[in-house]
Write a protein that holds these residues in place. Structure first.
Motif, short mmCIF file in Angstrom:
data_model
loop_
_atom_site.label_atom_id
_atom_site.label_comp_id
_atom_site.label_asym_id
_atom_site.label_seq_id
_atom_site.Cartn_x
_atom_site.Cartn_y
_atom_site.Cartn_z
N GLN A 353 0.82 -1.22 0.00
CA GLN A 353 0.00 0.00 0.00
C GLN A 353 0.85 1.26 0.00
O GLN A 353 0.41 2.32 -0.45
N LYS A 354 2.08 1.15 0.49
CA LYS A 354 3.01 2.28 0.47
C LYS A 354 3.70 2.43 -0.88
O LYS A 354 4.51 3.34 -1.08
N GLY A 355 3.37 1.53 -1.81
CA GLY A 355 3.93 1.62 -3.15
C GLY A 355 5.19 0.81 -3.38
O GLY A 355 5.83 0.94 -4.42
N LEU A 356 5.55 -0.05 -2.40
CA LEU A 356 6.75 -0.87 -2.55
C LEU A 356 6.42 -2.18 -3.25
O LEU A 356 5.37 -2.78 -2.98
N PRO A 357 7.29 -2.65 -4.14
CA PRO A 357 7.01 -3.90 -4.86
C PRO A 357 7.25 -5.12 -3.98
O PRO A 357 8.39 -5.43 -3.63
N THR A 358 6.20 -5.78 -3.57
CA THR A 358 6.32 -6.94 -2.68
C THR A 358 6.29 -8.27 -3.44
O THR A 358 6.38 -9.33 -2.82
N LYS A 359 6.17 -8.21 -4.76
CA LYS A 359 6.09 -9.43 -5.56
C LYS A 359 7.32 -10.31 -5.37
O LYS A 359 7.22 -11.54 -5.34
N TYR A 360 8.48 -9.68 -5.23
CA TYR A 360 9.72 -10.45 -5.11
C TYR A 360 10.24 -10.47 -3.67
O TYR A 360 11.39 -10.81 -3.42
N LEU A 361 9.38 -10.13 -2.73
CA LEU A 361 9.73 -10.12 -1.32
C LEU A 361 9.35 -11.44 -0.67
O LEU A 361 8.19 -11.85 -0.73
N SER A 362 10.30 -12.12 -0.05
CA SER A 362 10.03 -13.40 0.62
C SER A 362 10.24 -13.23 2.12
O SER A 362 11.36 -13.01 2.57
N LEU A 363 9.15 -13.32 2.88
CA LEU A 363 9.21 -13.21 4.34
C LEU A 363 8.67 -14.49 4.97
O LEU A 363 7.59 -14.96 4.59
N TYR A 364 9.41 -15.02 5.93
CA TYR A 364 8.99 -16.23 6.63
C TYR A 364 8.95 -16.04 8.15
O TYR A 364 8.58 -16.96 8.87
N ASP A 365 9.34 -14.86 8.62
CA ASP A 365 9.24 -14.51 10.03
C ASP A 365 9.38 -13.00 10.13
O ASP A 365 9.39 -12.30 9.11
N GLY A 366 9.48 -12.49 11.35
CA GLY A 366 9.62 -11.05 11.52
C GLY A 366 11.01 -10.61 11.92
O GLY A 366 11.35 -9.44 11.84
N CYS A 367 11.84 -11.60 12.32
CA CYS A 367 13.15 -11.27 12.90
C CYS A 367 14.31 -11.48 11.96
O CYS A 367 15.40 -10.95 12.18
N GLY A 368 14.12 -12.29 10.90
CA GLY A 368 15.20 -12.54 9.96
C GLY A 368 15.97 -13.83 10.21
O GLY A 368 17.00 -14.06 9.59
N PHE A 372 15.26 -18.61 4.48
CA PHE A 372 14.40 -18.50 3.30
C PHE A 372 13.97 -17.05 3.05
O PHE A 372 13.44 -16.75 1.99
N ASN A 373 14.16 -16.16 4.01
CA ASN A 373 13.83 -14.75 3.80
C ASN A 373 14.68 -14.20 2.66
O ASN A 373 15.87 -14.52 2.57
N ALA A 374 14.10 -13.36 1.83
CA ALA A 374 14.86 -12.76 0.73
C ALA A 374 14.30 -11.36 0.45
O ALA A 374 13.11 -11.20 0.17
N VAL A 375 15.18 -10.37 0.54
CA VAL A 375 14.80 -8.96 0.36
C VAL A 375 15.88 -8.28 -0.46
O VAL A 375 17.07 -8.57 -0.31
N SER A 376 15.48 -7.36 -1.32
CA SER A 376 16.46 -6.64 -2.14
C SER A 376 16.94 -5.38 -1.43
O SER A 376 16.26 -4.82 -0.57
#
Length: 477
Positions: A353-368, A372-376
């Motif tokens: 909703q903030k306009g960030l592309p989440t299509k390629y965002l992989s989140l599996y927890d909140g702490c890192g 499997f987490n992957a962020v650009s």
């Protein structure tokens, strides 16, 4: 006069050209520094994402594979804590309720049970928040102040707000150890227990002498040996499908007492044990009679510290449990139920909703913690720029460790130009080193800097030196 106007116009255009060339030259210089950094032989087989931007203008000044989704380690906490500030608000507080299903008689007898109902407060009894009195003692004193002198039933715990579950993508080496503690409806003492060992000569077996708390609900198989290596290399193995825990590895030799910390799956048992002891100390007897479940009434409300203070500790100390509790609370706020899945979906929706592309965002927890987490780097850069303009900008920025001064950056860049000028969240796991934050340069400019490194081949200390060099170059640019 006309020729003077023309001359003035030429002069202004020349100045603008000089300014543009200076900006271009600075930008080229920053890109050169980044190119030199990534071409180091230490990073021959590494994946590296870098973005350097002007947070005021939003202009990208230098980059390297900014689109590449990489393992962020603990820098992922920025995505969670920033979303928590925006969704929950900086003054948000968690609640814990003390209830009863019985009746308080005139003689001070509570004819029923006393129930502690949790709503996911990660700070209950936490070592990170210092209080004059332990929370269990405070509860006991408050209950006594209500006129209760005897509890005919039991002290019970209701942790149903959260279904405690270990993420499937966390590795076996992590889940039994203290940093692998998971959110619980009734988290207590950071959902942690301590094992105390005695060690002898290097190569000999150690002895497990005691546990704190005493009632962990776990059975331990000690395979730890004494070692000449003077550091904690012991690991606790075991998941949520069994109460068996195997401890392997080594601890320093010739220690009368050495502490190793583990993750407690059922912290409510520890809370009940502590409360029983505290109630007896203040003169409240507990008969532990069985009473059938009835409708409950509220006796007390306990509020956590404010969210901004929780977030400061989350980022400064890189506390996994706090970050994951925030994820769960975001999920509860947005969907009505606290869970890993709801929290992750809510965080993704927020940034989308903030306009960030989440299509390629992989989140599996909140702490890192999940590999499997992957962020650009580009995604992190946009988070930095959004939070720089946010109404919670001060709370977010002040939560970050400061180079040479505080948190996980306390030793990094000490007595260098970076000290006090580099605020960033750090992240590390085997083969992963990440930084994301704000750099105030020598000339007073404010840069957003994200550096994500995966699979480097040199030592961690060597990577630190190379990072210091790059950041000092950016500072002096």
């Amino acid at each position: 006069m006309r020729w003077m106007n023309k001359l003035l116009l030429v002069f202004i255009v020349s100045l603008l050209g000089i300014s543009c060339e200076a900006q271009k030259s600075r930008s080229n210089k920053l890109q050169t520094y980044v190119n030199e950094f990534v071409s180091d032989s230490c990073f021959y087989s590494a994946g590296i994402g870098i973005v350097v931007s002007d947070v005021k203008t939003g202009k990208n000044l230098a980059s390297n594979q900014a689109h590449l989704a990489l393992t962020p380690a603990s820098t992922q906490k920025l995505i969670t804590t920033a979303a928590a500030l925006e969704i929950l608000g900086s003054n948000y507080q968690f609640t814990t309720q003390i209830e009863t299903d019985g009746e308080l008689l005139k003689n001070g007898t509570l004819a029923g049970n006393l129930i502690v109902k949790g709503f996911g407060d990660p700070t209950l009894g936490s070592k990170y928040f210092e209080n004059e009195k332990p929370i269990e003692q405070l509860i006991a004193e408050k209950i006594k102040a209500l006129g209760i002198r005897k509890i005919q039933g039991k002290i019970l715990a209701d942790a149903s707000y959260i279904e405690a579950k270990i993420p499937a993508t966390w590795i076996w080496e992590d889940i039994g150890n203290y940093y692998g503690a998971i959110p619980n409806g009734l988290s207590f003492h950071d959902n942690m227990y301590s094992l105390f060992f005695s060690s002898g000569k290097a190569g000999t077996a150690t002895q497990l002498t005691k546990t704190e708390p005493q009632n962990t609900g776990l059975v331990f198989n000690n395979q730890v040996i004494s070692s000449a290596v003077n550091r904690d290399l012991a690991y606790i193995f075991g998941g949520n499908t069994s109460n068996q825990r195997r401890i392997e590895g080594s601890i320093p030799q010739n220690r009368a007492q050495f502490k190793v910390k583990g993750a407690l799956l059922q912290p409510k048992n520890s809370l009940i044990e502590s409360l029983n002891q505290s109630f007896l100390k203040v003169g409240i007897s507990i008969e532990n009679k069985v009473f059938p479940a009835k409708e409950r009434s509220l006796l007390l409300n306990l509020n956590s510290p404010k969210l901004k203070d929780i977030i400061t500790l989350t980022n400064q100390k890189s506390i996994n449990l706090f970050a994951d509790h925030l994820l769960f609370e975001i999920g509860a706020k947005e969907s009505g139920k606290a869970s890993w899945e709801n929290g992750i979906e809510a965080v993704k929706n927020f940034w989308n909703q903030k306009g960030l592309p989440t299509k390629y965002l992989s989140l599996y927890d909140g702490c890192g913690l999940s590999h499997f987490n992957a962020v650009s780097a580009d995604f992190f850069d946009q988070v930095l720029r959004i939070m720089y303009r946010s109404r919670y900008s001060n709370e977010f920025s002040s939560s970050l460790p400061v180079s040479g001064i505080s948190g996980t950056l306390k030793s990094f860049g000490r007595n260098s130009d970076l000290q006090g000028n580099w605020k960033a969240k750090t992240g590390s796991m085997t083969g992963v080193r990440t930084y994301c934050g704000y750099l105030t340069t020598k000339s007073g400019k404010e840069y957003g800097v994200t550096i994500l490194i995966n699979n480097y081949s040199c030592s961690s200390s060597a990577v630190n030196i190379k990072l210091l060099t790059l950041l000092n170059q950016l500072y002096n640019s």
